[in-house]
Scaffold this motif. Structure first.
Motif, mmCIF file in Angstrom:
data_model
loop_
_atom_site.group_PDB
_atom_site.id
_atom_site.type_symbol
_atom_site.label_atom_id
_atom_site.label_comp_id
_atom_site.label_asym_id
_atom_site.label_seq_id
_atom_site.Cartn_x
_atom_site.Cartn_y
_atom_site.Cartn_z
ATOM 1 N N LEU A 90 10.210 -7.942 -5.191
ATOM 2 C CA LEU A 90 9.064 -8.726 -4.742
ATOM 3 C C LEU A 90 9.481 -9.765 -3.710
ATOM 4 O O LEU A 90 8.772 -9.989 -2.718
ATOM 5 N N ASN A 166 3.579 -1.205 -7.159
ATOM 6 C CA ASN A 166 3.594 -2.564 -7.700
ATOM 7 C C ASN A 166 4.701 -3.395 -7.070
ATOM 8 O O ASN A 166 4.563 -4.607 -6.867
ATOM 9 N N LEU A 169 3.906 -5.380 -3.801
ATOM 10 C CA LEU A 169 2.945 -6.488 -3.775
ATOM 11 C C LEU A 169 3.507 -7.711 -3.060
ATOM 12 O O LEU A 169 2.765 -8.494 -2.466
ATOM 13 N N GLY A 170 4.824 -7.892 -3.119
ATOM 14 C CA GLY A 170 5.437 -8.994 -2.387
ATOM 15 C C GLY A 170 5.222 -8.856 -0.894
ATOM 16 O O GLY A 170 5.029 -9.847 -0.173
ATOM 17 N N PHE A 173 1.772 -10.124 -0.083
ATOM 18 C CA PHE A 173 1.659 -11.571 -0.150
ATOM 19 C C PHE A 173 2.311 -12.224 1.063
ATOM 20 O O PHE A 173 1.763 -13.161 1.665
ATOM 21 N N THR A 697 -4.278 -10.896 -3.129
ATOM 22 C CA THR A 697 -2.902 -10.444 -3.345
ATOM 23 C C THR A 697 -2.149 -11.346 -4.309
ATOM 24 O O THR A 697 -1.387 -10.863 -5.157
ATOM 25 N N LEU A 701 -0.464 -10.217 -7.837
ATOM 26 C CA LEU A 701 0.970 -10.451 -7.986
ATOM 27 C C LEU A 701 1.282 -11.240 -9.255
ATOM 28 O O LEU A 701 2.243 -10.940 -9.974
#
Length: 714
Positions: A90, A166, A169-170, A173, A697, A701
């Motif tokens: 992430l 998954n 997701l970082g 963001f 987001t 997260l």
């Protein structure tokens, strides 16, 4: 014919590299062109130095914040289960997303500040079609750079993380946060300088726009690049990444999607990236079609390229559906809906912002009665402009839901809800099929705007202004159209992200020992739950609270510029008669410092609000928050961006000779309307787009942590 997952991954990466290679070659060609006279080069250098200085200071501040957040993300998610993405994954994605968004903005701006003077030099030949073509090719560098870079990051992280969405997701963001900073900071800079320059230069001193006697003129031209080019490129990079991943995330989280189509389980996840890959090919074909015929219209030439890109994209969607998704009619219809949405939104925004149609004429006509009626009429046009795009988005969401949902066992009468949500994600992703072309058309705006400014300041002959002026006028419409496109795609992506949040919440509850069925979760998220209503209200007021800081920031920056320009007119002898030289750097420095100072609070609001709601009121309230932000953010953003574009072109309509022309009372009233519209269309309105994505987001997260540590348990 069967295409393997590995082949799709390789072809996607090659398409991204193809887009970047085109951008590199086009940049080389652009830089070989003449920069015109020595005075033109001097002005261009001042604009370039101011833009680079601002971007360097902004990025230094932003990356200091990003470095802290990277450590926080790595530590907070250090022990997170592998299925959710580990801390280092992430954190790495966050850094790459922020860096990619920043790089996209930087590349676009650095080409723009070099193409502007060369466009003005082309205008010296008096050839409008050739100059228009050159300016567009300069914009295409930004378009293909953004699309190629975003797609390369997406496929790279997809492969590196073994298809674990998954863990990506970082990336979302990081891209969203950087986009927010770029849009907010660049927007405050550009409109603070623009409004201040207009109020003193045009209204008080009575000198033309881009007159070299105005001390704020260089800051105004710098602002076109840091706001409309760097900020726009970072924004659409983020839109590209978030929209693609929202569809991928739904395919990854929803078990029905894996089992319905007779393809590999990874193919529905990878399919949005395949659509993006073909989009680059479609854009390359479309760029060849942007050619203005003698006697033709500038906007017509740009739309010609967009039409070819759309047609090639549509053919590609049919082929991709057949090769990768088993020829599902529902999949093709959903992706085709995305292209239809794009066309309808472009046409609608063009109607409300182009000087050829009634809404702009209405604003110009009202200016005969003074500044008050001008502002009131502009507000009316902006408010009205949200209606049709809203209906378009509703129809698109329902159509895509039904098209893909009907692929389930229930058919058209009882569509599968999970498949339907995936359809909405695909409709949003298919809008990316024209992103490269849309960005190219948008970047055309700041290049031609700067070219007009350089032509004015360098005192080029009337033949040159006869070329740059109509290009500049069209640039206002292209920028407005792009903002409408970005907002429309943001809403569809946000709807997909909201659906992804609900399933991520269900997974988070299971991981924390509170498994719930889909039916129970749906009942909990019903409007009858007071926590949902609480989140809905907070989300609904968030865009208004957020934009209040941005509008105030533009006012503060403009006020500082007004005082500085007045000071220079008073204290530096000979400025207005042309014998004294203004201190351009002072205005650039003032608006730079103000922009960097004023962007901190709205950025903090965007990040803190979903976390505060989550930890204080729980994940159910966050679901309401996400819906509230979408419901009010979309029409507010449209009202501001479209209304602002209409105000601007209303002023230009008067300047073209209508209702008294330049220096008339109607013109002065229209300038006031334009200064109001400047803050709405280029600062507050566009910033709502990344706000919606940041809130979504960061909610997805942190959902696992929110479930584990909220004060109000599920």
């Amino acid at each position: 014919m069967t295409v393997s997952v590995e082949s799709v991954e390789i072809l996607t990466a090659l398409a991204a590299l193809l887009g970047l290679a085109y951008a590199g070659l086009q940049t080389y060609w652009i830089l070989q062109q003449s920069e015109g006279t020595e005075k033109m080069r001097e002005i261009s250098l001042a604009i370039r130095e101011g833009a680079v200085a601002f971007l360097r200071r902004e990025y230094t501040a932003v990356f200091a914040v990003a470095a802290i957040l990277t450590v926080v993300i790595a530590v907070v998610f250090w022990n997170q289960p592998q299925a959710q993405g580990t801390g280092w994954q992430l954190a790495l994605g966050f850094v790459a997303g922020a860096a990619g968004s920043a790089l996209a903005g930087g590349v676009g701006m650095l080409v723009s500040v070099r193409a502007n003077v060369r466009t003005a030099a082309h205008a010296l030949k008096g050839d409008l079609p050739a100059t228009m073509r050159y300016a567009f090719l300069g914009g295409s560098v930004t378009g293909l750079s953004v699309a190629g870079l975003a797609l390369l990051e997406l496929i790279g992280f997809y492969v590196a993380f073994g298809g674990n969405i998954n863990a990506m997701l970082g990336l979302l963001f990081g891209a969203s946060l950087m986009s927010l900073f770029a849009r907010v900071g660049g927007g405050i800079f550009t409109k603070g300088a623009d409004v201040g320059a207009d109020l003193v230069g045009k209204l008080e001193a009575g000198i033309p726009e881009d007159d070299p006697r105005n001390p704020a003129v260089i800051a105004d031209n710098v602002g076109d690049n840091v706001g409309d080019c760097a900020g726009m490129a970072a924004d659409l990079f983020e839109t590209y990444v978030v929209t693609a991943v929202s569809a991928m995330l739904l395919a990854y989280l929803l078990p029905t999607v894996h089992t319905t189509f007779n393809v590999s389980a990874a193919m529905p996840v990878l399919y949005p990236l395949a659509v993006c890959a073909w989009a680059i090919v479609a854009t390359l074909v479309g760029t060849t079609a942007v050619r203005m015929r003698k006697g033709g219209s500038i906007m017509g030439a740009l739309y010609q390229g967009l039409a070819v890109t759309t047609a090639v994209g549509l053919v590609g969607l049919w082929v991709l559906d057949d090769l990768l998704m088993g020829g599902s009619l529902g999949i093709f219809v959903a992706t085709a809906i995305g292209l239809v949405v794009m066309i309808l939104i472009v046409v609608t925004i063009d109607y409300y912002t182009s000087a050829e149609y009634g809404p702009v004429h209405r604003i110009a006509e009202s200016a005969q009665a003074g500044a008050g009626p001008t502002v009131i009429t502009g507000l009316s046009v902006g408010l009205e402009s949200a209606w049709v795009p809203g209906l378009i988005i509703v129809a698109a969401a329902l159509g895509a839901f039904e098209a893909v949902g009907s692929a389930g066992p229930g058919g058209w009468m009882h569509p599968d809800s999970q498949l339907g949500l995936y359809g909405i994600g695909l409709a949003a992703a298919s809008m990316l099929a024209v992103t490269g072309m849309i960005i190219s058309i948008d970047a055309f705006g700041p290049i031609t705007d700067n070219a007009g400014g350089i032509a004015e300041m360098a005192e080029l002959p009337p033949e040159a202004r006869g070329v740059t002026d109509p290009l500049d006028a069209v640039g206002n419409t292209t920028k407005a159209v792009t903002k409408g496109y970005a907002i429309g795609s943001a809403v569809l992506a946000a709807l997909a992200l909201f659906a992804a949040y609900t399933f991520a919440l269900q997974n988070a509850l299971t991981l924390n020992g509170h498994p719930v069925s889909t039916a129970v979760l749906a009942q909990t998220l019903a409007i009858s739950n007071p926590l949902v209503v609480a989140g809905l209200v907070i989300g609904g007021i968030l865009p208004f609270f957020f934009t209040s800081f941005l509008m105030n920031a533009v006012g503060v920056a403009a006020q500082s510029i007004v005082f500085e320009v007045r000071r220079q007119f008073k204290e530096i002898p000979g400025i207005l008669d042309g014998t004294g030289k203004p201190e351009y750097g002072k205005c650039v420095d003032i608006v730079t410092v103000t922009a960097l100072h004023e962007l901190a609070v709205p950025a903090a609001i965007a990040v803190i609000t979903p976390l505060a709601v989550g930890f204080l009121l729980g994940p159910v309230a966050v679901a309401g928050l996400l819906l509230g932000v979408i419901l009010t953010g979309f029409p507010l953003a449209l009202m501001m961006t479209t209304g602002g574009g209409a105000w601007d072109n209303g002023k230009k309509y008067i300047e073209s000779g209508h209702f008294g022309g330049k220096h008339s009372d109607a013109h002065k009233a229209a300038i006031v309307g334009d200064t109001v519209g400047d803050a709405t269309k280029d600062t507050a309105g566009p910033a709502i787009n990344p706000l919606i994505k940041v809130v979504n987001t960061i909610s997805i997260l942190f959902v696992t942590l929110v479930v584990a540590h909220t004060l109000i348990p599920f």
